[in-house]
Design an enzyme around this catalytic site. Structure first.
Site, PDB file in Angstrom:
ATOM      1  N   LEU A 286     -31.998  26.113 -13.739  1.00 50.83           N
ATOM      2  CA  LEU A 286     -33.171  26.935 -14.049  1.00 50.83           C
ATOM      3  C   LEU A 286     -33.280  27.165 -15.546  1.00 50.83           C
ATOM      4  O   LEU A 286     -34.353  27.394 -16.085  1.00 50.83           O
ATOM      5  CB  LEU A 286     -33.061  28.287 -13.346  1.00 50.83           C
ATOM      6  N   GLY A 287     -32.143  27.130 -16.211  1.00 50.65           N
ATOM      7  CA  GLY A 287     -32.157  27.346 -17.647  1.00 50.65           C
ATOM      8  C   GLY A 287     -30.776  27.707 -18.124  1.00 50.65           C
ATOM      9  O   GLY A 287     -29.840  27.826 -17.328  1.00 50.65           O
TER      10      GLY A 287
ATOM     11  N   THR B 128     -27.415  33.120 -22.636  1.00 47.80           N
ATOM     12  CA  THR B 128     -26.304  33.491 -23.497  1.00 47.80           C
ATOM     13  C   THR B 128     -24.951  33.192 -22.857  1.00 47.80           C
ATOM     14  O   THR B 128     -24.017  32.793 -23.528  1.00 47.80           O
ATOM     15  CB  THR B 128     -26.383  35.013 -23.745  1.00 47.80           C
TER      16      THR B 128
ATOM     17  N   GLY C 188     -24.252  31.199 -20.101  1.00 46.66           N
ATOM     18  CA  GLY C 188     -24.045  29.912 -19.449  1.00 46.66           C
ATOM     19  C   GLY C 188     -25.281  29.457 -18.700  1.00 46.66           C
ATOM     20  O   GLY C 188     -26.378  29.993 -18.896  1.00 46.66           O
TER      21      GLY C 188
ATOM     22  N   VAL D  80     -27.818  28.641 -15.573  1.00 45.65           N
ATOM     23  CA  VAL D  80     -28.257  29.278 -14.325  1.00 45.65           C
ATOM     24  C   VAL D  80     -28.836  28.197 -13.407  1.00 45.65           C
ATOM     25  O   VAL D  80     -29.661  27.387 -13.837  1.00 45.65           O
ATOM     26  CB  VAL D  80     -29.325  30.366 -14.594  1.00 45.65           C
TER      27      VAL D  80
ATOM     28  N   LYS E  73     -23.556  30.570 -13.972  1.00 42.28           N
ATOM     29  CA  LYS E  73     -22.195  30.051 -14.142  1.00 42.28           C
ATOM     30  C   LYS E  73     -21.718  30.466 -15.527  1.00 42.28           C
ATOM     31  O   LYS E  73     -22.278  30.033 -16.537  1.00 42.28           O
ATOM     32  CB  LYS E  73     -22.260  28.521 -14.019  1.00 42.28           C
TER      33      LYS E  73
ATOM     34  N   ASP F 241     -28.922  44.503 -23.848  1.00 42.59           N
ATOM     35  CA  ASP F 241     -29.589  43.254 -24.225  1.00 42.59           C
ATOM     36  C   ASP F 241     -30.956  43.157 -23.559  1.00 42.59           C
ATOM     37  O   ASP F 241     -31.341  42.119 -23.033  1.00 42.59           O
ATOM     38  CB  ASP F 241     -28.704  42.061 -23.823  1.00 42.59           C
TER      39      ASP F 241
HETATM   40  N1  LIG Z   1     -32.313  35.831 -10.639  1.00 44.79           N
HETATM   41  C1  LIG Z   1     -32.985  34.812 -11.162  1.00 44.79           C
HETATM   42  N2  LIG Z   1     -33.971  34.205 -10.466  1.00 44.79           N
HETATM   43  C2  LIG Z   1     -34.657  33.173 -10.993  1.00 44.79           C
HETATM   44  N3  LIG Z   1     -34.465  32.680 -12.233  1.00 44.79           N
HETATM   45  C3  LIG Z   1     -33.493  33.247 -12.983  1.00 44.79           C
HETATM   46  C4  LIG Z   1     -32.704  34.343 -12.491  1.00 44.79           C
HETATM   47  N4  LIG Z   1     -31.830  34.714 -13.462  1.00 44.79           N
HETATM   48  C5  LIG Z   1     -32.063  33.881 -14.498  1.00 44.79           C
HETATM   49  N5  LIG Z   1     -33.053  33.012 -14.222  1.00 44.79           N
HETATM   50  C6  LIG Z   1     -33.601  31.991 -15.107  1.00 44.79           C
HETATM   51  O1  LIG Z   1     -32.551  31.202 -15.619  1.00 44.79           O
HETATM   52  C7  LIG Z   1     -32.778  30.911 -16.992  1.00 44.79           C
HETATM   53  C8  LIG Z   1     -31.566  31.373 -17.797  1.00 44.79           C
HETATM   54  O2  LIG Z   1     -31.402  32.772 -17.611  1.00 44.79           O
HETATM   55  P1  LIG Z   1     -30.387  33.647 -18.408  1.00 44.79           P
HETATM   56  O3  LIG Z   1     -30.513  35.043 -17.904  1.00 44.79           O
HETATM   57  O4  LIG Z   1     -29.038  33.039 -18.395  1.00 44.79           O
HETATM   58  O5  LIG Z   1     -30.879  33.530 -19.852  1.00 44.79           O
HETATM   59  P2  LIG Z   1     -32.147  34.135 -20.537  1.00 44.79           P
HETATM   60  O6  LIG Z   1     -32.540  35.426 -19.867  1.00 44.79           O
HETATM   61  O7  LIG Z   1     -33.200  33.068 -20.596  1.00 44.79           O
HETATM   62  O8  LIG Z   1     -31.604  34.418 -21.974  1.00 44.79           O
HETATM   63  P3  LIG Z   1     -30.457  35.424 -22.413  1.00 44.79           P
HETATM   64  O9  LIG Z   1     -29.177  34.940 -21.899  1.00 44.79           O
HETATM   65  O10 LIG Z   1     -30.561  35.347 -23.875  1.00 44.79           O
HETATM   66  O11 LIG Z   1     -30.821  36.756 -21.831  1.00 44.79           O
HETATM   67  C9  LIG Z   1     -34.061  31.619 -17.369  1.00 44.79           C
HETATM   68  O12 LIG Z   1     -35.125  30.680 -17.317  1.00 44.79           O
HETATM   69  C10 LIG Z   1     -34.241  32.661 -16.305  1.00 44.79           C
HETATM   70  O13 LIG Z   1     -35.611  32.947 -16.068  1.00 44.79           O
END
Ligand SMILES: Nc1ncnc2c1ncn2[C@@H]1O[C@H](COP(=O)(O)OP(=O)(O)OP(=O)(O)O)[C@@H](O)[C@H]1O
Length: 417
Positions: A22-23, A26, A28, A30, A46, A138
């Protein structure tokens, strides 16, 4: 004993079928995954354990257990946590989109009632966690996830404390600075829930302006942007300021009237915003007090979450079932992680004219869809709109509580000797 642990964590890991990435954030990568026990889609974060490769220590496990117990309609539920192949996997409920996507979507007009609803849900989630003595640290729009029924939920609660403050050297962390409270920018080592309230105020401002409010390109520049808006703090406003570790004297600049900063906002909006943007963290309004502010009881009342305008889901249906999954499939990367598609901000100076800010501010930030976001519409402050996008099907509440009960039985932590 280690073998038993490995066996158990493999057993839990086998329950989830990984799908696409999904992306990357910070902590790792997802993944989207299917929970084979329930058929539900989940998001698995992860986390690279780095130096602690030998495993997660007991303190971390305790904290994770606490996070699993943080259950509130406005907090993303952590349903499971397990170590696997040297990484810690955190399993969360899957969400369709996030507030950043709402703010950047140029087809969406946010009425004052819509903004009130999004901020109300944000503050409710914050107040709940602050009552449990958990800070977020954050907060930013992409950490505020939105579910199929329009519910906004705070993600990544407690992770900053568990895994250390996000590393600001990474380019993708640059945006987090815009939401940092002045006490953090001045190097405060002891800080409290006020840091989350400041960040929530920045998000509130961003909903009104439809662009990030204070876009500093370094910590010093961030403070400069804050002072250009609210004036250099006087000792009477913030007596402890001079004792902060990184305190340096800034040239005096006067405060701008709030009305100049947010020309379209109501008096109640400005009053609440100024209380959330109070310099002295001791004098700053708390999340709970903010919820009791007259802004929330005055007309227009907050829009029902299910009626909120929001962008189309970023991914497929939340309730997708297992049968469409081919077990032979490895994780498929559908698109590069969002953060890799972002660019650094280049903005110089602080434009006090909201219209000007709108014109310049969006140049440097890309949308979740990977497009350059041009001029986003300002939110309107005078009407509630009759036209709403159709509501999306929601998971029925019986299914949800059944799922919760099942998940609560999992992941019993060993007691420390
Ligand atoms: N519970 C979830 N359901 C669907 N998508 C998710 C979920 N949690 C994270 N994602 C998606 O996974 C990706 C990475 O998320 P992550 O929270 O690790 O980083 P971020 O929010 O993009 O940045 P940061 O780590 O700087 O907060 C993003 O595109 C986020 O929208």
């Amino acid at each position: 004993m280690a073998e038993v642990d490995q066996f158990l964590s493999k057993k839990v890991a086998d329950r989830y079928l990984k799908r696409e990435v999904l992306g990357e954030g910070t902590y790792g990568v997802v993944y989207k995954a299917i929970d084979t026990k329930t058929g539900q889609t989940v998001a698995i974060k992860k986390i690279r354990l780095g130096k602690q490769k030998e495993g997660v220590n007991f303190t971390a496990l305790r904290e994770i257990k606490l996070l699993k117990e943080l259950k509130d309609p406005n907090i993303i539920e952590l349903t499971e946590a397990f170590p696997h192949k040297g990484n810690l996997h955190l399993v969360f409920e899957f969400m369709e989109t996030d507030l950043e996507a709402v703010i950047r979507d140029r087809n969406i007009v946010l009425s004052p009632a819509d903004i009130k609803s999004y901020i109300h849900m944000t503050l409710k989630g914050l107040a709940f966690c602050h009552r449990k003595w958990v800070l977020h640290r954050d907060m930013k729009p992409n950490n505020l996830l939105i579910g199929p029924n329009g519910q906004l939920k705070l993600a990544d609660f407690g992770l900053a404390r568990l895994f250390g403050s996000p590393d600001r050297r990474f380019t993708h962390q640059v945006f987090a600075r815009w939401y940092r409270a002045p006490e953090l920018l001045f190097g405060a080592k002891q800080y409290g829930s006020g840091v989350d309230v400041w960040a929530a105020a920045c998000i509130f401002a961003e909903l009104l302006l439809r662009r990030p409010f204070l876009q500093g390109n370094s910590d010093i520049d961030q403070l400069g942007k804050i002072f250009a808006a609210f004036g250099t703090p006087k000792p009477s406003q913030w007596p402890d300021l001079v004792h902060l570790p990184d305190y340096v004297e800034y040239q005096y600049v006067p405060a701008q009237p709030m009305r100049t900063l947010f020309p379209m906002a109501s008096d109640d909006t400005l009053d609440l915003l100024s209380k959330m943007f109070t310099y002295d963290p001791k004098a700053r309004i708390s999340a709970q007090q903010a919820l009791e502010h007259r802004y929330f009881s005055s007309i227009p009342l907050a829009t029902e979450p299910a009626l909120l305008p929001r962008p189309p889901p970023k991914r497929e249906s939340v309730n997708s079932k297992v049968p469409d999954f081919n077990p032979g499939d490895g994780p498929t990367v559908l698109s590069p992680p969002r953060k890799q598609r972002r660019v650094m901000p280049h903005r110089e100076g602080f434009d006090l004219n909201a219209q000007q800010m709108d014109e310049h501010g969006n140049e440097n930030r890309q949308t979740a869809a990977g497009e350059k976001s041009g001029q986003a519409p300002m939110s309107l402050d005078f009407s509630v709109f009759g036209m709403r996008p159709p509501t999306r099907p929601t998971m029925n509440s019986a299914d949800k509580s059944h799922l919760k009960r099942k998940l609560d039985l999992e992941f019993q932590l060993p007691e420390e000797d």
